[in-house]
Design an enzyme around this catalytic site. Structure first.
Site, PDB file in Angstrom:
ATOM      1  N   ASN A  18       0.856  -1.155  -0.107  1.00 30.75           N
ATOM      2  CA  ASN A  18      -0.025  -0.115   0.000  1.00 30.75           C
ATOM      3  C   ASN A  18       0.737   1.448  -0.109  1.00 30.75           C
ATOM      4  O   ASN A  18       2.210   1.038   0.109  1.00 30.75           O
ATOM      5  CB  ASN A  18      -0.973  -0.012   1.274  1.00 30.75           C
ATOM      6  CG  ASN A  18      -0.166  -0.033   2.558  1.00 30.75           C
ATOM      7  OD1 ASN A  18       0.685   0.817   2.837  1.00 30.75           O
ATOM      8  ND2 ASN A  18      -0.270  -1.105   3.246  1.00 30.75           N
ATOM      9  N   PHE A  75      -4.755   3.535  14.614  1.00 28.36           N
ATOM     10  CA  PHE A  75      -5.005   4.271  13.516  1.00 28.36           C
ATOM     11  C   PHE A  75      -6.105   3.803  12.637  1.00 28.36           C
ATOM     12  O   PHE A  75      -6.463   2.556  12.785  1.00 28.36           O
ATOM     13  CB  PHE A  75      -3.757   4.451  12.930  1.00 28.36           C
ATOM     14  CG  PHE A  75      -2.640   5.592  13.307  1.00 28.36           C
ATOM     15  CD1 PHE A  75      -2.020   5.505  14.248  1.00 28.36           C
ATOM     16  CD2 PHE A  75      -2.539   6.846  12.619  1.00 28.36           C
ATOM     17  CE1 PHE A  75      -1.200   6.434  14.704  1.00 28.36           C
ATOM     18  CE2 PHE A  75      -1.654   7.725  12.847  1.00 28.36           C
ATOM     19  CZ  PHE A  75      -0.919   7.598  14.230  1.00 28.36           C
TER      20      PHE A  75
HETATM   21  O1  PMT Z   1       3.194   6.114   6.446  1.00 30.47           O
HETATM   22  P1  PMT Z   1       2.624   7.314   6.129  1.00 30.47           P
HETATM   23  O2  PMT Z   1       3.020   7.501   4.389  1.00 30.47           O
HETATM   24  O3  PMT Z   1       3.118   8.488   6.734  1.00 30.47           O
HETATM   25  O4  PMT Z   1       0.855   7.365   5.946  1.00 30.47           O
HETATM   26  C1  PMT Z   1       0.441   7.342   7.391  1.00 30.47           C
HETATM   27  C2  PMT Z   1      -0.793   6.363   7.631  1.00 30.47           C
HETATM   28  C3  PMT Z   1      -2.017   6.906   6.345  1.00 30.47           C
HETATM   29  C4  PMT Z   1      -0.313   5.082   7.097  1.00 30.47           C
HETATM   30  C5  PMT Z   1      -1.166   6.532   8.856  1.00 30.47           C
HETATM   31  O5  PMT Z   1      -1.361   7.565   9.312  1.00 30.47           O
HETATM   32  C6  PMT Z   1      -2.354   5.541   9.341  1.00 30.47           C
HETATM   33  O6  PMT Z   1      -3.576   5.888   8.998  1.00 30.47           O
HETATM   34  N1  PMT Z   1      -2.079   4.342   9.501  1.00 30.47           N
HETATM   35  C7  PMT Z   1      -3.138   3.047   9.734  1.00 30.47           C
HETATM   36  C8  PMT Z   1      -3.387   2.464   8.374  1.00 30.47           C
HETATM   37  C9  PMT Z   1      -4.154   1.409   8.461  1.00 30.47           C
HETATM   38  O7  PMT Z   1      -3.807   0.123   8.125  1.00 30.47           O
HETATM   39  O8  PMT Z   1      -5.547   1.551   8.729  1.00 30.47           O
HETATM   40  P2  PMT Z   1      -6.773   0.501   9.015  1.00 30.47           P
HETATM   41  O9  PMT Z   1      -8.013   1.422   9.217  1.00 30.47           O
HETATM   42  O10 PMT Z   1      -6.729  -0.311   7.672  1.00 30.47           O
HETATM   43  O11 PMT Z   1      -6.381  -0.236  10.202  1.00 30.47           O
HETATM   44  C10 PMT Z   1      -6.648   0.129  11.483  1.00 30.47           C
HETATM   45  C11 PMT Z   1      -5.620  -0.292  12.233  1.00 30.47           C
HETATM   46  O12 PMT Z   1      -5.442  -1.712  12.642  1.00 30.47           O
HETATM   47  C12 PMT Z   1      -4.255   0.292  12.418  1.00 30.47           C
HETATM   48  O13 PMT Z   1      -3.763   0.760  13.512  1.00 30.47           O
HETATM   49  C13 PMT Z   1      -3.255  -0.639  11.964  1.00 30.47           C
HETATM   50  O14 PMT Z   1      -2.012  -0.834  12.141  1.00 30.47           O
HETATM   51  C14 PMT Z   1      -4.025  -2.014  12.288  1.00 30.47           C
HETATM   52  N2  PMT Z   1      -4.028  -3.296  11.718  1.00 30.47           N
HETATM   53  C15 PMT Z   1      -4.872  -3.493  10.589  1.00 30.47           C
HETATM   54  C16 PMT Z   1      -4.668  -4.779   9.872  1.00 30.47           C
HETATM   55  C17 PMT Z   1      -3.954  -5.550  10.443  1.00 30.47           C
HETATM   56  N3  PMT Z   1      -4.014  -6.715   9.951  1.00 30.47           N
HETATM   57  N4  PMT Z   1      -3.433  -5.711  11.782  1.00 30.47           N
HETATM   58  C18 PMT Z   1      -3.527  -4.364  12.101  1.00 30.47           C
HETATM   59  O15 PMT Z   1      -2.960  -4.189  13.531  1.00 30.47           O
END
Ligand code: PMT
Length: 397
Positions: free
Chosen positions: A207, A320
């Site tokens: 991504n 996040f």
């Molecule tokens: O890296 P940059 O270019 O600076 O961009 C920053 C960012 C946009 C990546 C950052 O600010 C951000 O939003 N990170 C979370 C991205 C994400 O995966 O979001 P999500 O809504 O899909 O996941 C929710 C949370 O679950 C996140 O904390 C993620 O780390 C976690 N997760 C998701 C999937 C997974 N299989 N395991 C996880 O732990």
């Protein structure tokens, strides 16, 4: 906020030298004692009189002039410095410090100081990208020197790109953050960057995460005194200074490292963009194209944040949420379902926010229903605000 602190400001020869006057003025307003040193080149852009008037102290320019106050001035001034700021820092001064050259007042004083040395580079983009300059910067970072900037933008030389000195306000802010040690004694685990899920030896699913948000969190937490472990997917960023760094590629690898380490940490911040799915099978040979369409079957990756939510105990857990629609509803769902204390929600479609940019704009959602909108700011500033909130949550526990 800087009373009882002495800042030595070294100014070198670049057009950004004029901004040093504002840096000095801001430092004085915050109560710091300021002593300035100017190289010969700096004096072609700015007069010592300006800095003498703003700092209220004589400006050092020459090693061999009659001393104004001290016997061996460059040593005396080096001893006084809590912070030794060089702004602007040209490629020349960076190269001299990295090579151990001490041939004028500034280079001898910076070599003798025990204060924190901070450099704010300013130069032409091609000079900045020159591998010699980059390797000098890396060398100094590894030795514990701090760098702030440069920014991207239009440069005085007519070029556009990375090389603009950070604005005085940001430079002074950086010093203030170095001064703050409110996270000392805390162990913080941070995940950052994307994951890569391999399909075959030449292809993978990933991504747009650059790692900038997570690295900013790691660097700010470290500066504020925390012991930081950064678990990072593949990025093009330099490792933040002074943090324990673990590099991973896939979600599964990130999960294994986090599972092993989380119990040793008080605070866990999951800013990584983890792939929810991975190819069900990996081909050890490059998949050849054929005349027909092809399908890749995907299977679920472990949800690391959910695992942490179930096992976190008294630890503070920050997740996040990267969203393109229904930000509040989706973020609050994650807050509840994954049992986190704070969700940092990004609308990744907003201008200047989310993936890859140097800035971000987020809303913080808390367990007790409170929410806080944070305007568009640099990722470093956002990181500091998140850490302020984490500290408050930690103090409530
Ligand atoms: O890296 P940059 O270019 O600076 O961009 C920053 C960012 C946009 C990546 C950052 O600010 C951000 O939003 N990170 C979370 C991205 C994400 O995966 O979001 P999500 O809504 O899909 O996941 C929710 C949370 O679950 C996140 O904390 C993620 O780390 C976690 N997760 C998701 C999937 C997974 N299989 N395991 C996880 O732990």
């Amino acid at each position: 906020m800087l009373s009882n602190k002495t800042v030595v400001v070294g100014v070198t020869g670049g057009i950004a030298a004029y901004k040093a006057a504002e840096v000095v003025s801001r430092l004085k307003k915050l109560g710091a004692q300021v002593h300035c040193i100017m190289t010969e080149g700096a004096q072609a852009f700015l007069t010592p009189l300006t800095l003498r008037t703003l700092s209220g102290n004589p400006v050092m320019t020459d090693m061999f002039k009659e001393p104004v106050k001290w016997n061996v001035e460059h040593v005396a001034i080096a001893d006084l410095a809590d912070f030794f700021l060089i702004a602007p820092a040209t490629a020349n001064i960076i190269g001299k410090i990295a090579s151990g050259i001490a041939d004028d007042f500034l280079t001898t004083a910076v070599m003798a100081t025990k204060g924190k040395v901070i450099l704010a580079p300013a130069m032409n983009v091609n000079m900045y990208n020159n591998p010699i300059v980059q390797s000098n910067i890396q060398k100094l970072k590894q030795l514990g020197y701090f760098f702030i900037g440069p920014d991207e933008g239009n440069l005085a030389c007519g070029y556009s790109g990375k090389g603009r000195m950070k604005e005085p306000e940001e430079i002074v802010d950086f010093l203030l953050r170095l001064e703050k040690k409110d996270l000392s004694g805390k162990n913080i685990l941070i995940t950052a960057g994307p994951t890569r899920e391999p399909i075959d030896p030449v292809r993978y699913i990933t991504n747009r995460s650059s790692g900038k948000m997570g690295y900013a969190l790691a660097q700010c937490a470290q500066r504020r005194g925390a012991r930081v472990t950064l678990v990072s997917g593949p990025t093009n960023l330099d490792k933040p200074q002074g943090v324990d760094f673990i590099s991973v590629e896939t979600a599964e690898q990130m999960f294994n490292v986090v599972k092993e380490l989380f119990e040793k940490h008080d605070i866990i911040i999951k800013s990584a963009a983890v792939a929810d799915y991975r190819p069900q099978s990996y081909s050890s040979l490059k998949i050849k194209k054929s005349e027909t369409d092809m399908q890749i079957k995907l299977e679920r990756n472990p949800d690391i944040l959910s695992f942490l939510g179930k096992n976190k105990g008294n630890r503070i857990l920050v997740g996040f949420a990267a969203e393109t629609n229904d930000l509040k509803e989706n973020a609050q769902k994650k807050l509840l379902n994954k049992n986190v204390d704070l969700i940092v929600a990004n609308d990744v479609t907003a201008q200047g926010a989310g993936f890859e940019s140097d800035t971000n704009k987020v809303t913080l959602y808390f367990k007790d229903g409170a929410e806080k909108d944070i305007p568009l700011l640099t990722k470093e500033k956002i990181a500091d605000i998140i850490l302020d909130e984490v500290l408050m949550l930690n103090n409530k526990e």
